[in-house]
Design a protein around this motif. Structure first.
Motif, PDB file in Angstrom:
ATOM      1  N   ILE A  19      73.648 150.270 -93.417  1.00 16.38           N
ATOM      2  CA  ILE A  19      73.231 151.348 -94.153  1.00 16.38           C
ATOM      3  C   ILE A  19      73.670 151.056 -95.598  1.00 16.38           C
ATOM      4  O   ILE A  19      74.709 150.738 -95.810  1.00 16.38           O
ATOM      5  CB  ILE A  19      74.037 152.763 -93.468  1.00 16.38           C
ATOM      6  CG1 ILE A  19      73.636 152.978 -92.050  1.00 16.38           C
ATOM      7  CG2 ILE A  19      73.467 153.732 -94.684  1.00 16.38           C
ATOM      8  CD1 ILE A  19      72.313 153.451 -91.806  1.00 16.38           C
ATOM      9  N   ILE A  20      72.798 151.363 -96.469  1.00 18.42           N
ATOM     10  CA  ILE A  20      72.885 151.312 -97.797  1.00 18.42           C
ATOM     11  C   ILE A  20      72.368 152.428 -98.367  1.00 18.42           C
ATOM     12  O   ILE A  20      71.480 153.073 -98.188  1.00 18.42           O
ATOM     13  CB  ILE A  20      72.073 150.059 -98.299  1.00 18.42           C
ATOM     14  CG1 ILE A  20      72.280 148.660 -97.785  1.00 18.42           C
ATOM     15  CG2 ILE A  20      72.406 150.184-100.060  1.00 18.42           C
ATOM     16  CD1 ILE A  20      71.313 147.877 -98.375  1.00 18.42           C
ATOM     17  N   ASP A  21      73.413 153.264 -99.177  1.00 18.57           N
ATOM     18  CA  ASP A  21      73.305 154.393 -99.865  1.00 18.57           C
ATOM     19  C   ASP A  21      73.671 154.284-101.195  1.00 18.57           C
ATOM     20  O   ASP A  21      74.897 154.240-101.524  1.00 18.57           O
ATOM     21  CB  ASP A  21      74.077 155.491 -99.208  1.00 18.57           C
ATOM     22  CG  ASP A  21      73.740 157.086 -99.872  1.00 18.57           C
ATOM     23  OD1 ASP A  21      73.415 157.036-101.194  1.00 18.57           O
ATOM     24  OD2 ASP A  21      74.051 157.825 -99.254  1.00 18.57           O
ATOM     25  N   GLY A  22      72.664 153.983-102.211  1.00 16.85           N
ATOM     26  CA  GLY A  22      73.087 153.611-103.415  1.00 16.85           C
ATOM     27  C   GLY A  22      73.902 152.498-103.545  1.00 16.85           C
ATOM     28  O   GLY A  22      73.553 151.303-103.217  1.00 16.85           O
ATOM     29  N   ASN A  23      75.188 152.551-104.036  1.00 17.53           N
ATOM     30  CA  ASN A  23      75.990 151.342-104.292  1.00 17.53           C
ATOM     31  C   ASN A  23      77.013 151.310-103.031  1.00 17.53           C
ATOM     32  O   ASN A  23      78.122 150.388-103.140  1.00 17.53           O
ATOM     33  CB  ASN A  23      76.720 151.378-105.609  1.00 17.53           C
ATOM     34  CG  ASN A  23      77.773 152.773-105.834  1.00 17.53           C
ATOM     35  OD1 ASN A  23      77.308 153.890-105.174  1.00 17.53           O
ATOM     36  ND2 ASN A  23      78.758 152.377-105.981  1.00 17.53           N
ATOM     37  N   LEU A  24      76.710 151.974-102.049  1.00 19.21           N
ATOM     38  CA  LEU A  24      77.495 151.961-101.075  1.00 19.21           C
ATOM     39  C   LEU A  24      76.873 151.292 -99.884  1.00 19.21           C
ATOM     40  O   LEU A  24      75.803 151.634 -99.495  1.00 19.21           O
ATOM     41  CB  LEU A  24      77.852 153.433-100.451  1.00 19.21           C
ATOM     42  CG  LEU A  24      78.762 153.345 -99.294  1.00 19.21           C
ATOM     43  CD1 LEU A  24      80.164 152.837 -99.554  1.00 19.21           C
ATOM     44  CD2 LEU A  24      79.082 155.091 -98.843  1.00 19.21           C
ATOM     45  N   PHE A  25      77.627 150.180 -99.348  1.00 18.06           N
ATOM     46  CA  PHE A  25      76.892 149.185 -98.244  1.00 18.06           C
ATOM     47  C   PHE A  25      78.215 149.504 -97.234  1.00 18.06           C
ATOM     48  O   PHE A  25      79.266 149.075 -97.236  1.00 18.06           O
ATOM     49  CB  PHE A  25      77.056 147.821 -98.875  1.00 18.06           C
ATOM     50  CG  PHE A  25      76.118 147.680 -99.993  1.00 18.06           C
ATOM     51  CD1 PHE A  25      74.895 147.026 -99.707  1.00 18.06           C
ATOM     52  CD2 PHE A  25      76.558 147.929-101.280  1.00 18.06           C
ATOM     53  CE1 PHE A  25      73.891 146.823-100.873  1.00 18.06           C
ATOM     54  CE2 PHE A  25      75.697 147.953-102.395  1.00 18.06           C
ATOM     55  CZ  PHE A  25      74.374 147.189-102.095  1.00 18.06           C
ATOM     56  N   THR A  26      77.574 149.696 -95.961  1.00 17.56           N
ATOM     57  CA  THR A  26      78.313 149.921 -94.918  1.00 17.56           C
ATOM     58  C   THR A  26      77.843 149.155 -93.566  1.00 17.56           C
ATOM     59  O   THR A  26      76.532 149.092 -93.551  1.00 17.56           O
ATOM     60  CB  THR A  26      78.737 151.386 -94.304  1.00 17.56           C
ATOM     61  OG1 THR A  26      77.541 152.172 -94.143  1.00 17.56           O
ATOM     62  CG2 THR A  26      79.452 152.007 -95.455  1.00 17.56           C
ATOM     63  N   GLY A  27      78.606 148.553 -92.601  1.00 21.04           N
ATOM     64  CA  GLY A  27      78.302 147.894 -91.422  1.00 21.04           C
ATOM     65  C   GLY A  27      79.013 148.606 -90.499  1.00 21.04           C
ATOM     66  O   GLY A  27      80.216 148.838 -90.368  1.00 21.04           O
ATOM     67  N   GLN A  28      78.285 148.970 -89.366  1.00 21.83           N
ATOM     68  CA  GLN A  28      78.980 149.376 -88.244  1.00 21.83           C
ATOM     69  C   GLN A  28      80.102 148.627 -87.502  1.00 21.83           C
ATOM     70  O   GLN A  28      80.927 149.215 -86.816  1.00 21.83           O
ATOM     71  CB  GLN A  28      77.849 149.857 -87.353  1.00 21.83           C
ATOM     72  CG  GLN A  28      78.486 150.632 -85.866  1.00 21.83           C
ATOM     73  CD  GLN A  28      77.310 151.213 -85.072  1.00 21.83           C
ATOM     74  OE1 GLN A  28      76.388 151.888 -85.716  1.00 21.83           O
ATOM     75  NE2 GLN A  28      77.442 150.718 -83.781  1.00 21.83           N
ATOM     76  N   ASN A  29      79.980 147.433 -87.224  1.00 15.94           N
ATOM     77  CA  ASN A  29      80.935 146.485 -86.496  1.00 15.94           C
ATOM     78  C   ASN A  29      80.760 144.909 -86.921  1.00 15.94           C
ATOM     79  O   ASN A  29      80.193 144.668 -88.006  1.00 15.94           O
ATOM     80  CB  ASN A  29      80.459 146.807 -85.092  1.00 15.94           C
ATOM     81  CG  ASN A  29      78.913 146.445 -84.725  1.00 15.94           C
ATOM     82  OD1 ASN A  29      78.382 145.425 -85.326  1.00 15.94           O
ATOM     83  ND2 ASN A  29      78.312 147.203 -83.900  1.00 15.94           N
ATOM     84  N   PRO A  30      81.350 144.249 -86.409  1.00 16.27           N
ATOM     85  CA  PRO A  30      81.685 143.030 -86.790  1.00 16.27           C
ATOM     86  C   PRO A  30      79.941 142.288 -86.601  1.00 16.27           C
ATOM     87  O   PRO A  30      79.875 141.225 -87.593  1.00 16.27           O
ATOM     88  CB  PRO A  30      82.763 142.197 -85.669  1.00 16.27           C
ATOM     89  CG  PRO A  30      83.439 143.407 -85.284  1.00 16.27           C
ATOM     90  CD  PRO A  30      82.803 144.412 -85.193  1.00 16.27           C
ATOM     91  N   ALA A  31      79.233 142.485 -85.868  1.00 17.34           N
ATOM     92  CA  ALA A  31      77.910 142.038 -85.961  1.00 17.34           C
ATOM     93  C   ALA A  31      77.394 142.290 -87.008  1.00 17.34           C
ATOM     94  O   ALA A  31      76.248 141.855 -87.528  1.00 17.34           O
ATOM     95  CB  ALA A  31      77.210 142.572 -84.530  1.00 17.34           C
ATOM     96  N   SER A  32      77.734 143.254 -87.883  1.00 19.58           N
ATOM     97  CA  SER A  32      77.140 143.784 -89.052  1.00 19.58           C
ATOM     98  C   SER A  32      77.698 142.924 -90.358  1.00 19.58           C
ATOM     99  O   SER A  32      76.877 143.351 -91.611  1.00 19.58           O
ATOM    100  CB  SER A  32      77.123 145.210 -89.212  1.00 19.58           C
ATOM    101  OG  SER A  32      76.748 145.865 -88.056  1.00 19.58           O
ATOM    102  N   SER A  33      78.615 142.036 -90.286  1.00 25.35           N
ATOM    103  CA  SER A  33      79.184 141.610 -91.672  1.00 25.35           C
ATOM    104  C   SER A  33      78.671 140.744 -92.306  1.00 25.35           C
ATOM    105  O   SER A  33      78.436 140.882 -93.409  1.00 25.35           O
ATOM    106  CB  SER A  33      80.585 140.889 -90.865  1.00 25.35           C
ATOM    107  OG  SER A  33      81.356 141.665 -90.221  1.00 25.35           O
ATOM    108  N   ALA A  34      77.763 139.729 -91.751  1.00 23.91           N
ATOM    109  CA  ALA A  34      76.994 139.051 -92.326  1.00 23.91           C
ATOM    110  C   ALA A  34      75.896 139.573 -93.241  1.00 23.91           C
ATOM    111  O   ALA A  34      75.696 139.182 -94.257  1.00 23.91           O
ATOM    112  CB  ALA A  34      76.329 137.825 -91.369  1.00 23.91           C
TER     113      ALA A  34
END
Length: 156
Positions: free
Chosen positions: A130-145
């Motif tokens: 998920i990207i919200d403005g300048n906030l970038f988040t990934g749910q789990n290790p599969a989301s790291s890349a």
């Protein structure tokens, strides 16, 4: 232990959060693991750095359990700085599937929602960002890349 010693040898000593000037950095990345859930979620120095980075519009990334560290950031009125923002993090379902839910002090996705975060879940153990403005988040290790790719693109 050898891995940690090699990292210290290659990158130098650990930095103290209270000595960091966020102006020296282009972005902030909060990796996963249970460290953020155990101590970083309440670290006032980290909260200060995140608040300044957010105010300056610097990319802030967090993956897996890393979004727990976002809880340290407070606004001028003492409220959670990231309330109302869209984000993702390791889900309660993933915590149960991993076998750590019962021993956890609290469940991350539930805590983010309780404090006003708009937690958006994807499928368990699948890439979800998920990207919200300048906030970038990934749910789990599969989301790291994907988190890294998105942040690098934002910095260009």
């Amino acid at each position: 232990m050898a891995h940690a010693q090699n990292a210290l040898k290659e990158f130098g000593p650990l930095l103290k959060l209270d000595e960091i000037d966020i102006d020296d950095y282009a972005a902030v990345v909060l990796p996963g693991g249970h460290g953020p859930v155990v101590d970083l979620f309440q670290d006032a120095d980290l909260g200060r750095l995140l608040a300044k980075a957010d105010k300056d519009g610097k990319p802030i990334g967090a993956v897996c359990h890393g979004p727990a560290a976002l809880l340290s950031a407070r606004d001028e009125d003492g409220g959670w700085l990231f309330a109302g923002r869209r984000m993702t993090a390791f889900t309660d379902e993933e915590e149960r599937m991993f076998g750590t839910a019962e021993g956890a002090p609290w469940l991350l996705a539930s805590r983010l929602r309780e404090l006003g975060g708009v937690h958006v879940e994807g499928a368990a153990y699948q890439q979800h960002n998920i990207i919200d403005g300048n906030l970038f988040t990934g749910q789990n290790p599969a989301s790291s890349a994907r988190l890294a790719e998105d942040m690098i693109a934002a910095l260009r």
